[in-house]
Write a protein that holds these residues in place. Sequence first.
Motif, PDB file in Angstrom:
ATOM      1  N   LEU A  84       5.934   3.587  -7.882  1.00 41.90           N
ATOM      2  CA  LEU A  84       5.638   4.465  -6.643  1.00 41.90           C
ATOM      3  C   LEU A  84       5.859   3.549  -5.725  1.00 41.90           C
ATOM      4  O   LEU A  84       6.632   3.794  -4.536  1.00 41.90           O
ATOM      5  CB  LEU A  84       4.040   4.762  -6.717  1.00 41.90           C
ATOM      6  CG  LEU A  84       3.827   6.075  -6.945  1.00 41.90           C
ATOM      7  CD1 LEU A  84       2.383   6.436  -6.850  1.00 41.90           C
ATOM      8  CD2 LEU A  84       4.482   7.191  -5.980  1.00 41.90           C
ATOM      9  N   ALA A  85       5.772   2.157  -5.763  1.00 42.70           N
ATOM     10  CA  ALA A  85       5.840   1.193  -4.793  1.00 42.70           C
ATOM     11  C   ALA A  85       7.651   0.847  -4.507  1.00 42.70           C
ATOM     12  O   ALA A  85       7.792   0.390  -3.469  1.00 42.70           O
ATOM     13  CB  ALA A  85       5.111  -0.115  -4.742  1.00 42.70           C
ATOM     14  N   THR A  86       8.249   1.232  -5.516  1.00 41.74           N
ATOM     15  CA  THR A  86       9.720   1.119  -5.699  1.00 41.74           C
ATOM     16  C   THR A  86      10.425   2.520  -5.294  1.00 41.74           C
ATOM     17  O   THR A  86      11.597   2.352  -5.177  1.00 41.74           O
ATOM     18  CB  THR A  86       9.972   0.527  -6.896  1.00 41.74           C
ATOM     19  OG1 THR A  86       9.234  -0.551  -7.429  1.00 41.74           O
ATOM     20  CG2 THR A  86      11.479   0.250  -6.969  1.00 41.74           C
ATOM     21  N   TYR A  87       9.653   3.504  -5.563  1.00 43.17           N
ATOM     22  CA  TYR A  87      10.418   4.722  -5.257  1.00 43.17           C
ATOM     23  C   TYR A  87      10.460   5.337  -4.019  1.00 43.17           C
ATOM     24  O   TYR A  87       9.736   5.980  -3.335  1.00 43.17           O
ATOM     25  CB  TYR A  87       9.286   5.979  -6.121  1.00 43.17           C
ATOM     26  CG  TYR A  87       9.679   7.181  -6.128  1.00 43.17           C
ATOM     27  CD1 TYR A  87      10.701   7.600  -7.063  1.00 43.17           C
ATOM     28  CD2 TYR A  87       9.204   8.280  -5.617  1.00 43.17           C
ATOM     29  CE1 TYR A  87      11.288   8.812  -7.271  1.00 43.17           C
ATOM     30  CE2 TYR A  87       9.628   9.684  -5.582  1.00 43.17           C
ATOM     31  CZ  TYR A  87      10.718   9.834  -6.404  1.00 43.17           C
ATOM     32  OH  TYR A  87      11.266  11.133  -6.664  1.00 43.17           O
TER      33      TYR A  87
ATOM     34  N   HIS B  32       1.062   0.010  -2.106  1.00 46.27           N
ATOM     35  CA  HIS B  32       0.331  -0.266  -2.907  1.00 46.27           C
ATOM     36  C   HIS B  32      -1.252  -0.034  -2.531  1.00 46.27           C
ATOM     37  O   HIS B  32      -2.056  -0.560  -3.328  1.00 46.27           O
ATOM     38  CB  HIS B  32       0.422  -1.972  -3.332  1.00 46.27           C
ATOM     39  CG  HIS B  32       1.450  -2.164  -4.467  1.00 46.27           C
ATOM     40  ND1 HIS B  32       1.647  -1.441  -5.499  1.00 46.27           N
ATOM     41  CD2 HIS B  32       2.561  -2.852  -4.261  1.00 46.27           C
ATOM     42  CE1 HIS B  32       2.399  -2.149  -6.435  1.00 46.27           C
ATOM     43  NE2 HIS B  32       3.152  -2.896  -5.624  1.00 46.27           N
ATOM     44  N   VAL B  33      -1.489   0.302  -1.316  1.00 46.81           N
ATOM     45  CA  VAL B  33      -2.989   0.424  -0.848  1.00 46.81           C
ATOM     46  C   VAL B  33      -3.587   1.518  -1.792  1.00 46.81           C
ATOM     47  O   VAL B  33      -4.581   1.648  -1.695  1.00 46.81           O
ATOM     48  CB  VAL B  33      -2.972   0.862   0.616  1.00 46.81           C
ATOM     49  CG1 VAL B  33      -2.619  -0.211   1.670  1.00 46.81           C
ATOM     50  CG2 VAL B  33      -2.149   2.225   0.893  1.00 46.81           C
ATOM     51  N   ILE B  34      -2.540   2.522  -2.327  1.00 48.61           N
ATOM     52  CA  ILE B  34      -3.018   3.577  -3.260  1.00 48.61           C
ATOM     53  C   ILE B  34      -3.809   2.725  -4.570  1.00 48.61           C
ATOM     54  O   ILE B  34      -4.530   3.566  -5.053  1.00 48.61           O
ATOM     55  CB  ILE B  34      -2.120   4.403  -3.547  1.00 48.61           C
ATOM     56  CG1 ILE B  34      -1.041   3.997  -4.825  1.00 48.61           C
ATOM     57  CG2 ILE B  34      -1.236   5.113  -2.568  1.00 48.61           C
ATOM     58  CD1 ILE B  34      -0.286   4.744  -5.243  1.00 48.61           C
ATOM     59  N   ASN B  35      -3.488   1.416  -4.908  1.00 49.60           N
ATOM     60  CA  ASN B  35      -3.981   0.932  -6.141  1.00 49.60           C
ATOM     61  C   ASN B  35      -5.499   0.873  -6.140  1.00 49.60           C
ATOM     62  O   ASN B  35      -6.065   1.198  -7.194  1.00 49.60           O
ATOM     63  CB  ASN B  35      -3.452  -0.440  -6.275  1.00 49.60           C
ATOM     64  CG  ASN B  35      -1.942  -0.489  -6.325  1.00 49.60           C
ATOM     65  OD1 ASN B  35      -1.229   0.452  -6.159  1.00 49.60           O
ATOM     66  ND2 ASN B  35      -1.598  -1.782  -6.945  1.00 49.60           N
ATOM     67  N   ALA B  36      -6.222   0.866  -5.084  1.00 47.11           N
ATOM     68  CA  ALA B  36      -7.679   0.542  -4.780  1.00 47.11           C
ATOM     69  C   ALA B  36      -8.322   1.893  -4.931  1.00 47.11           C
ATOM     70  O   ALA B  36      -9.519   2.250  -5.757  1.00 47.11           O
ATOM     71  CB  ALA B  36      -8.106   0.102  -3.466  1.00 47.11           C
ATOM     72  N   LYS B  37      -7.572   2.941  -4.789  1.00 40.30           N
ATOM     73  CA  LYS B  37      -8.336   4.263  -5.162  1.00 40.30           C
ATOM     74  C   LYS B  37      -7.708   4.866  -6.648  1.00 40.30           C
ATOM     75  O   LYS B  37      -8.895   5.209  -7.288  1.00 40.30           O
ATOM     76  CB  LYS B  37      -7.583   5.330  -4.420  1.00 40.30           C
ATOM     77  CG  LYS B  37      -7.880   6.932  -4.516  1.00 40.30           C
ATOM     78  CD  LYS B  37      -8.971   7.412  -4.360  1.00 40.30           C
ATOM     79  CE  LYS B  37      -9.437   8.773  -4.638  1.00 40.30           C
ATOM     80  NZ  LYS B  37      -8.738   9.764  -3.863  1.00 40.30           N
ATOM     81  N   TYR B  38      -6.907   4.530  -7.304  1.00 45.68           N
ATOM     82  CA  TYR B  38      -6.381   5.103  -8.698  1.00 45.68           C
ATOM     83  C   TYR B  38      -6.558   3.633  -9.501  1.00 45.68           C
ATOM     84  O   TYR B  38      -5.701   3.311  -9.942  1.00 45.68           O
ATOM     85  CB  TYR B  38      -5.003   5.458  -8.435  1.00 45.68           C
ATOM     86  CG  TYR B  38      -4.833   6.964  -7.679  1.00 45.68           C
ATOM     87  CD1 TYR B  38      -5.493   7.983  -8.330  1.00 45.68           C
ATOM     88  CD2 TYR B  38      -4.387   6.726  -6.379  1.00 45.68           C
ATOM     89  CE1 TYR B  38      -5.328   9.059  -7.435  1.00 45.68           C
ATOM     90  CE2 TYR B  38      -4.438   7.907  -5.545  1.00 45.68           C
ATOM     91  CZ  TYR B  38      -5.004   9.232  -6.148  1.00 45.68           C
ATOM     92  OH  TYR B  38      -4.829  10.236  -5.486  1.00 45.68           O
ATOM     93  N   THR B  39      -7.987   3.175  -9.835  1.00 44.94           N
ATOM     94  CA  THR B  39      -8.166   2.280 -10.567  1.00 44.94           C
ATOM     95  C   THR B  39      -7.934   2.663 -12.030  1.00 44.94           C
ATOM     96  O   THR B  39      -7.905   1.690 -13.066  1.00 44.94           O
ATOM     97  CB  THR B  39      -9.556   1.794 -10.479  1.00 44.94           C
ATOM     98  OG1 THR B  39     -10.429   2.843 -10.781  1.00 44.94           O
ATOM     99  CG2 THR B  39      -9.723   1.433  -9.123  1.00 44.94           C
TER     100      THR B  39
ATOM    101  N   PHE C 142       2.864  -9.846  -1.597  1.00 43.41           N
ATOM    102  CA  PHE C 142       2.061  -9.193  -2.429  1.00 43.41           C
ATOM    103  C   PHE C 142       0.778  -8.569  -1.506  1.00 43.41           C
ATOM    104  O   PHE C 142       0.600  -8.850  -0.532  1.00 43.41           O
ATOM    105  CB  PHE C 142       1.444 -10.052  -3.646  1.00 43.41           C
ATOM    106  CG  PHE C 142       0.136 -10.929  -3.059  1.00 43.41           C
ATOM    107  CD1 PHE C 142      -1.120 -10.675  -3.325  1.00 43.41           C
ATOM    108  CD2 PHE C 142       0.687 -12.261  -2.461  1.00 43.41           C
ATOM    109  CE1 PHE C 142      -1.916 -11.560  -3.018  1.00 43.41           C
ATOM    110  CE2 PHE C 142      -0.424 -13.112  -2.333  1.00 43.41           C
ATOM    111  CZ  PHE C 142      -1.611 -12.892  -2.478  1.00 43.41           C
ATOM    112  N   TYR C 143       0.070  -7.685  -2.530  1.00 43.49           N
ATOM    113  CA  TYR C 143      -0.986  -6.770  -1.933  1.00 43.49           C
ATOM    114  C   TYR C 143      -2.437  -7.291  -2.671  1.00 43.49           C
ATOM    115  O   TYR C 143      -2.249  -7.294  -3.709  1.00 43.49           O
ATOM    116  CB  TYR C 143      -0.707  -5.457  -1.954  1.00 43.49           C
ATOM    117  CG  TYR C 143      -1.860  -4.515  -1.629  1.00 43.49           C
ATOM    118  CD1 TYR C 143      -2.339  -4.833  -0.265  1.00 43.49           C
ATOM    119  CD2 TYR C 143      -2.548  -3.690  -2.510  1.00 43.49           C
ATOM    120  CE1 TYR C 143      -3.499  -3.849   0.347  1.00 43.49           C
ATOM    121  CE2 TYR C 143      -3.739  -2.726  -1.795  1.00 43.49           C
ATOM    122  CZ  TYR C 143      -4.207  -3.024  -0.534  1.00 43.49           C
ATOM    123  OH  TYR C 143      -5.147  -2.233  -0.058  1.00 43.49           O
ATOM    124  N   ASP C 144      -3.037  -7.603  -1.803  1.00 40.61           N
ATOM    125  CA  ASP C 144      -4.691  -8.090  -2.553  1.00 40.61           C
ATOM    126  C   ASP C 144      -5.556  -6.749  -2.558  1.00 40.61           C
ATOM    127  O   ASP C 144      -5.940  -6.533  -1.366  1.00 40.61           O
ATOM    128  CB  ASP C 144      -5.208  -8.999  -1.712  1.00 40.61           C
ATOM    129  CG  ASP C 144      -6.633  -9.684  -2.336  1.00 40.61           C
ATOM    130  OD1 ASP C 144      -7.345  -8.574  -2.873  1.00 40.61           O
ATOM    131  OD2 ASP C 144      -6.930 -10.495  -1.804  1.00 40.61           O
TER     132      ASP C 144
END
Length: 385
Positions: free
Chosen positions: A265-268, A248-255, A224-226
């Motif tokens: 996206l992580a599966t695409y 998943h690093v994009i998660n921090a930007k697109y809250t 997993f990604y923290d």
Amino acid sequence: MKNSIIIVLFFLSLQSFSQKIQTKLGPGIDLKNEDVNSIFNLWKNYLSSNPDLIYDNPNWNDSEKKKYKSYDLLKSEGFLNPSIYALQPLNTVLYINEFGNDYIIHSMYYWINEDNTLNPLAITNVVAKKENGVFKLYNYLPFYTNVWKSKQVGMINYNYPNDYIFDNENAQKADKLLHKLNELFDLDLKNLTYYIARDCDEIHKMKGFEYIISMGRTPSLCRFYDTQNSIVYSSSKIGEYDMHELIHVINAKYTKAHYLLLSGLATYTNDKSASFGKPFLYYIDRIQNYIDANLGIDLADFEKLPQIDEIDAYYFVGALITDIILEKGGIDLLKEALNSGVEDKDLLQFLEKKVGLNKQKLDSLLKNKFKKASQNQNFTFRINY
């Protein structure tokens, strides 16, 4: 699939509840020992001081509060959702033992069932050591991985066991992917910490979970990604290039993004590790078989998307919604979608307004995409990493 446990409790919807956890002492702990007595009170005070909240908690050490955004790694995402503290279990300190010049607090989290039986949730290890002559709490992770090897590859700091054979080529691929994600999604990522554990159970243990209810389930696929602390936890089976978690690093930007888009996206991608160890089309086939057997299913009813054996269908519904958005307006429209809101109604409204799909049309189009990809055994991804 990521070996996390999502626990749904109705009272947790009441966000005004304070997370004050009741703590008691296990039998045989000698509170006549001055250090042990101080540490027990420290832990008890911490658990009664809203530990699920991120603030300058006086019970935690200053160095980790500066290093991590969510300084107590037991509460950052990946294992329990909500966090172990937000679940408000009871807590019993089992024992406190010396660890060199420091101490480790071993405590159990649990509920008591209506029939008075014990329902164990987790056993954790937290370190207590002195900071300016006063005991403070520390994460177990640095102590567990203290003898591990470390290697910097581009913006990634890898940490792995001494007997692990490091693959530089895959590490370079991972760094290249991060640069591409920075470019595509307007990120400002400069560094990432990446742990490669031997297996899933070790990921739990090194973070401080000696036991947790998800242990023993598909250990080779646990990772997993923290988001809050920019940490990837992966296993030796996947290694340096865990594409799913790296995306998943994009998660921090697109809250403000809906979880379907972030998961999708992580599966695409056609990378085998990004689709949980199997090709993307393998899961498309499994979901299509489910659709054929359940013709009344509504893929636009996101709350009712099924789990099919070990497959969470929402990952692949999210991937196909991502594909639909990319087909309509490319990466710019996708970034707009990622800023459109976290609620189901937000995503559905965006798709109707920007893509021209109401719920009925979305359901129909998703089913057509699943069927076409499954029949043709072919799928073209519209993002090239």
